[in-house]
Design a protein around this motif. Structure first.
Motif, PDB file in Angstrom:
ATOM      1  N   THR A 155      -3.670   7.872  -5.243  1.00  0.00           N
ATOM      2  CA  THR A 155      -2.926   8.333  -6.411  1.00  0.00           C
ATOM      3  C   THR A 155      -2.178   7.171  -7.053  1.00  0.00           C
ATOM      4  O   THR A 155      -2.177   7.028  -8.283  1.00  0.00           O
ATOM      5  CB  THR A 155      -1.935   9.449  -6.013  1.00  0.00           C
ATOM      6  OG1 THR A 155      -2.672  10.528  -5.445  1.00  0.00           O
ATOM      7  CG2 THR A 155      -1.144   9.951  -7.207  1.00  0.00           C
ATOM      8  N   GLY A 156      -1.562   6.330  -6.240  1.00  0.00           N
ATOM      9  CA  GLY A 156      -0.846   5.172  -6.765  1.00  0.00           C
ATOM     10  C   GLY A 156      -1.777   4.168  -7.420  1.00  0.00           C
ATOM     11  O   GLY A 156      -1.499   3.671  -8.510  1.00  0.00           O
TER      12      GLY A 156
ATOM     13  N   GLN B 193       2.869   2.250  -2.528  1.00  0.00           N
ATOM     14  CA  GLN B 193       2.117   1.075  -2.086  1.00  0.00           C
ATOM     15  C   GLN B 193       0.817   0.949  -2.862  1.00  0.00           C
ATOM     16  O   GLN B 193       0.418  -0.147  -3.242  1.00  0.00           O
ATOM     17  CB  GLN B 193       1.832   1.104  -0.585  1.00  0.00           C
ATOM     18  CG  GLN B 193       1.148  -0.186  -0.144  1.00  0.00           C
ATOM     19  CD  GLN B 193       0.923  -0.291   1.332  1.00  0.00           C
ATOM     20  OE1 GLN B 193       1.142   0.652   2.073  1.00  0.00           O
ATOM     21  NE2 GLN B 193       0.465  -1.439   1.772  1.00  0.00           N
ATOM     22  N   GLY B 194       0.136   2.063  -3.110  1.00  0.00           N
ATOM     23  CA  GLY B 194      -1.100   2.010  -3.884  1.00  0.00           C
ATOM     24  C   GLY B 194      -0.867   1.454  -5.278  1.00  0.00           C
ATOM     25  O   GLY B 194      -1.605   0.584  -5.756  1.00  0.00           O
ATOM     26  N   LYS B 195       0.171   1.935  -5.934  1.00  0.00           N
ATOM     27  CA  LYS B 195       0.491   1.474  -7.290  1.00  0.00           C
ATOM     28  C   LYS B 195       0.917   0.002  -7.271  1.00  0.00           C
ATOM     29  O   LYS B 195       0.488  -0.789  -8.114  1.00  0.00           O
ATOM     30  CB  LYS B 195       1.602   2.346  -7.873  1.00  0.00           C
ATOM     31  CG  LYS B 195       1.818   2.140  -9.361  1.00  0.00           C
ATOM     32  CD  LYS B 195       2.772   3.173  -9.916  1.00  0.00           C
ATOM     33  CE  LYS B 195       2.033   4.499 -10.040  1.00  0.00           C
ATOM     34  NZ  LYS B 195       2.806   5.538 -10.713  1.00  0.00           N
TER      35      LYS B 195
ATOM     36  N   PRO C 153       2.185  14.901   6.779  1.00  0.00           N
ATOM     37  CA  PRO C 153       3.001  13.833   6.201  1.00  0.00           C
ATOM     38  C   PRO C 153       4.199  14.404   5.449  1.00  0.00           C
ATOM     39  O   PRO C 153       4.084  15.424   4.767  1.00  0.00           O
ATOM     40  CB  PRO C 153       2.055  13.128   5.227  1.00  0.00           C
ATOM     41  CG  PRO C 153       0.686  13.528   5.634  1.00  0.00           C
ATOM     42  CD  PRO C 153       0.808  14.867   6.289  1.00  0.00           C
ATOM     43  N   SER C 154       5.335  13.732   5.561  1.00  0.00           N
ATOM     44  CA  SER C 154       6.528  14.152   4.843  1.00  0.00           C
ATOM     45  C   SER C 154       6.429  13.691   3.388  1.00  0.00           C
ATOM     46  O   SER C 154       5.603  12.841   3.042  1.00  0.00           O
ATOM     47  CB  SER C 154       7.780  13.550   5.489  1.00  0.00           C
ATOM     48  OG  SER C 154       7.809  12.146   5.269  1.00  0.00           O
ATOM     49  N   GLU C 155       7.298  14.225   2.556  1.00  0.00           N
ATOM     50  CA  GLU C 155       7.334  13.800   1.153  1.00  0.00           C
ATOM     51  C   GLU C 155       7.626  12.303   1.047  1.00  0.00           C
ATOM     52  O   GLU C 155       7.060  11.610   0.212  1.00  0.00           O
ATOM     53  CB  GLU C 155       8.381  14.608   0.382  1.00  0.00           C
ATOM     54  CG  GLU C 155       7.988  16.059   0.161  1.00  0.00           C
ATOM     55  CD  GLU C 155       6.692  16.201  -0.626  1.00  0.00           C
ATOM     56  OE1 GLU C 155       6.506  15.489  -1.641  1.00  0.00           O
ATOM     57  OE2 GLU C 155       5.848  17.015  -0.216  1.00  0.00           O
ATOM     58  N   THR C 156       8.499  11.799   1.925  1.00  0.00           N
ATOM     59  CA  THR C 156       8.821  10.371   1.906  1.00  0.00           C
ATOM     60  C   THR C 156       7.604   9.535   2.282  1.00  0.00           C
ATOM     61  O   THR C 156       7.321   8.518   1.657  1.00  0.00           O
ATOM     62  CB  THR C 156      10.001  10.062   2.860  1.00  0.00           C
ATOM     63  OG1 THR C 156      11.133  10.831   2.453  1.00  0.00           O
ATOM     64  CG2 THR C 156      10.361   8.583   2.848  1.00  0.00           C
ATOM     65  N   GLU C 157       6.863   9.962   3.305  1.00  0.00           N
ATOM     66  CA  GLU C 157       5.660   9.226   3.713  1.00  0.00           C
ATOM     67  C   GLU C 157       4.618   9.227   2.591  1.00  0.00           C
ATOM     68  O   GLU C 157       3.987   8.202   2.317  1.00  0.00           O
ATOM     69  CB  GLU C 157       5.078   9.825   4.989  1.00  0.00           C
ATOM     70  CG  GLU C 157       5.940   9.570   6.211  1.00  0.00           C
ATOM     71  CD  GLU C 157       5.543  10.398   7.419  1.00  0.00           C
ATOM     72  OE1 GLU C 157       5.693   9.895   8.539  1.00  0.00           O
ATOM     73  OE2 GLU C 157       5.075  11.556   7.251  1.00  0.00           O
ATOM     74  N   LEU C 158       4.440  10.370   1.936  1.00  0.00           N
ATOM     75  CA  LEU C 158       3.483  10.454   0.835  1.00  0.00           C
ATOM     76  C   LEU C 158       3.927   9.601  -0.351  1.00  0.00           C
ATOM     77  O   LEU C 158       3.114   8.915  -0.978  1.00  0.00           O
ATOM     78  CB  LEU C 158       3.307  11.915   0.396  1.00  0.00           C
ATOM     79  CG  LEU C 158       2.608  12.819   1.410  1.00  0.00           C
ATOM     80  CD1 LEU C 158       2.692  14.271   0.963  1.00  0.00           C
ATOM     81  CD2 LEU C 158       1.165  12.398   1.626  1.00  0.00           C
ATOM     82  N   ALA C 159       5.225   9.629  -0.649  1.00  0.00           N
ATOM     83  CA  ALA C 159       5.748   8.829  -1.760  1.00  0.00           C
ATOM     84  C   ALA C 159       5.581   7.338  -1.477  1.00  0.00           C
ATOM     85  O   ALA C 159       5.255   6.557  -2.387  1.00  0.00           O
ATOM     86  CB  ALA C 159       7.211   9.177  -2.014  1.00  0.00           C
ATOM     87  N   LEU C 160       5.800   6.917  -0.221  1.00  0.00           N
ATOM     88  CA  LEU C 160       5.621   5.511   0.137  1.00  0.00           C
ATOM     89  C   LEU C 160       4.158   5.105  -0.025  1.00  0.00           C
ATOM     90  O   LEU C 160       3.860   4.024  -0.548  1.00  0.00           O
ATOM     91  CB  LEU C 160       6.094   5.249   1.574  1.00  0.00           C
ATOM     92  CG  LEU C 160       5.854   3.838   2.118  1.00  0.00           C
ATOM     93  CD1 LEU C 160       6.517   2.773   1.252  1.00  0.00           C
ATOM     94  CD2 LEU C 160       6.353   3.735   3.553  1.00  0.00           C
TER      95      LEU C 160
END
Length: 127
Positions: free
Chosen positions: A3-4, A113-115, A102-109
Motif C-alpha cells: 500500500t505504501g 516503510q513501503g512509501k 497485526p496491530s494498527e501500529t504494525e500495519l501503519a509502520l
C-alpha cells in the motif's frame, strides 16, 4: 508495504511468494497460516529480475542497497503500550502461535516503510 509503495506516483509493488519446501505436517506443527492463493508463486527465472526483501543483512554485506525505515516513523517507533513488531531496520509483526493479527501500529509502520522506500528508489532511478 505494498500500500505504501503503490502510494508513490510512478512506482508499483508486485507481490510474489516462493514455492513452499516444507511438508504439510511440518507446517501444521508450526501453526503456519495457509498461503494466500491470490499471491502468485515466482519461478527461479522470474526471481532473477525481482527486487525485494529477504535476508537483508546477508545481502547488505554483499552490497545490496537497503532502505531501512530508521526512525522516520516518528512517535510510532517508540510506542510501548502493547506488543509491537518492527524496528529501525523495518516493519514486522509478532505472530506468536498464528492467532494474533497485526496491530494498527504494525500495519501503519509497514505502509510507511513501503512509501518511504519507494520514494528513495524513485529518486535513485531518476538520478
Amino acid at each position: 508495504m505494498k500500500t505504501g509503495v503503490d502510494g508513490v506516483e510512478g512506482v508499483e509493488a508486485l507481490l510474489y511468494r516462493v514455492p513452499e519446501t516444507l511438508a504439510s505436517e511440518v507446517l501444521e506443527q508450526m501453526k503456519a497460516p495457509p498461503k494466500d492463493p491470490s499471491i502468485p508463486e515466482i519461478t527461479a527465472a522470474e526471481l532473477v529480475g525481482a527486487d525485494g526483501w529477504t535476508a537483508i543483512t546477508q545481502l547488505a554485506h554483499h552490497g545490496m542497497l537497503f532502505v531501512p525505515v530508521g526512525y522516520t516513523f516518528g512517535a510510532g517507533m517508540f510506542k510501548m503500550d502493547s506488543i509491537r513488531g518492527g524496528s529501525p531496520y523495518g516493519a514486522g509483526v509478532f505472530a506468536g502461535d498464528g492467532s494474533r493479527q497485526p496491530s494498527e501500529t504494525e500495519l501503519a509502520l509497514a505502509e510507511h516503510q513501503g512509501k518511504y522506500m519507494a520514494t528513495i528508489v524513485k529518486r535513485l532511478a531518476h538520478a
